[in-house]
Write a protein that holds these residues in place. Structure first.
Motif, mmCIF file in Angstrom:
data_model
loop_
_atom_site.group_PDB
_atom_site.id
_atom_site.type_symbol
_atom_site.label_atom_id
_atom_site.label_comp_id
_atom_site.label_asym_id
_atom_site.label_seq_id
_atom_site.Cartn_x
_atom_site.Cartn_y
_atom_site.Cartn_z
ATOM 1 N N UNK A 74 12.602 23.579 28.121
ATOM 2 C CA UNK A 74 11.162 23.194 27.791
ATOM 3 C C UNK A 74 10.937 22.795 26.677
ATOM 4 N N UNK A 75 11.270 23.606 25.717
ATOM 5 C CA UNK A 75 11.125 23.285 24.260
ATOM 6 C C UNK A 75 11.812 22.323 23.728
ATOM 7 N N UNK A 76 13.114 21.942 23.962
ATOM 8 C CA UNK A 76 13.927 20.909 23.775
ATOM 9 C C UNK A 76 12.978 19.599 24.235
ATOM 10 N N UNK A 77 12.630 19.578 25.314
ATOM 11 C CA UNK A 77 11.627 18.387 25.973
ATOM 12 C C UNK A 77 10.424 18.082 25.205
ATOM 13 N N UNK A 78 9.716 19.337 24.939
ATOM 14 C CA UNK A 78 8.486 19.082 24.080
ATOM 15 C C UNK A 78 8.877 18.683 22.789
ATOM 16 N N UNK A 79 9.798 19.190 22.018
ATOM 17 C CA UNK A 79 10.257 18.763 20.699
ATOM 18 C C UNK A 79 10.619 17.284 20.708
ATOM 19 N N UNK A 80 11.327 16.945 21.679
ATOM 20 C CA UNK A 80 11.571 15.413 21.658
ATOM 21 C C UNK A 80 10.551 14.436 21.814
ATOM 22 N N UNK A 81 9.398 14.784 22.798
ATOM 23 C CA UNK A 81 8.344 14.049 23.067
ATOM 24 C C UNK A 81 7.551 14.299 21.621
ATOM 25 N N UNK A 82 7.259 15.161 21.291
ATOM 26 C CA UNK A 82 6.060 15.376 20.086
ATOM 27 C C UNK A 82 7.023 14.929 18.687
ATOM 28 N N UNK A 83 8.070 14.769 18.479
ATOM 29 C CA UNK A 83 8.940 14.274 17.359
ATOM 30 C C UNK A 83 8.657 12.769 17.441
ATOM 31 N N UNK A 84 8.685 12.275 18.468
ATOM 32 C CA UNK A 84 8.595 10.708 18.735
ATOM 33 C C UNK A 84 7.162 10.245 18.329
ATOM 34 N N UNK A 85 6.212 11.093 18.974
ATOM 35 C CA UNK A 85 4.568 10.948 18.615
ATOM 36 C C UNK A 85 4.366 11.207 17.129
#
Length: 105
Positions: A74-85
């Motif tokens: 979950x943290x990895x998915x969050x990090x991927x999406x928030x880095x893009x944004x």
């Protein structure tokens, strides 16, 4: 007569390994990193000076520490999406606010 060293347990401190984070402290650390990123995003949205650098550093810190949470998808998915944004926000802020990016007229 001095006490004998045979009765004292030997303690080897040279090859000690740090204790692994327990689940509660991992969750606490993940939430702290998320709070830092979201706080910097908010500061960037309110056009605070230097917020671009603050957001970049918060994203970098979350990315570097993400290895500590390798078992948490979950943290990895969050990090991927928030880095893009977050990177998009930084690019837009720098393109519109920095005087060195503007063409002189």
């Amino acid at each position: 007569m001095p006490p004998s060293r045979k009765s004292l347990p030997s303690v080897s401190g040279g090859n000690r390994q740090p204790a692994a984070m327990n689940r509660a402290s991992q969750i606490r650390e993940m939430n702290h990193l998320k709070d830092d990123v979201y706080r910097e995003m908010l500061l960037l949205e309110t056009h605070r000076p230097g917020a671009e650098m603050g957001l970049a550093l918060a994203l970098l810190q979350a990315f570097v520490q993400s290895d500590s949470f390798s078992d948490d998808a979950d943290f990895s998915r969050w990090l991927q999406s928030v880095c893009t944004l977050g990177l998009t926000m930084i690019e837009q802020a720098l393109a519109t606010e920095c005087p060195w990016n503007r063409n002189p007229t």
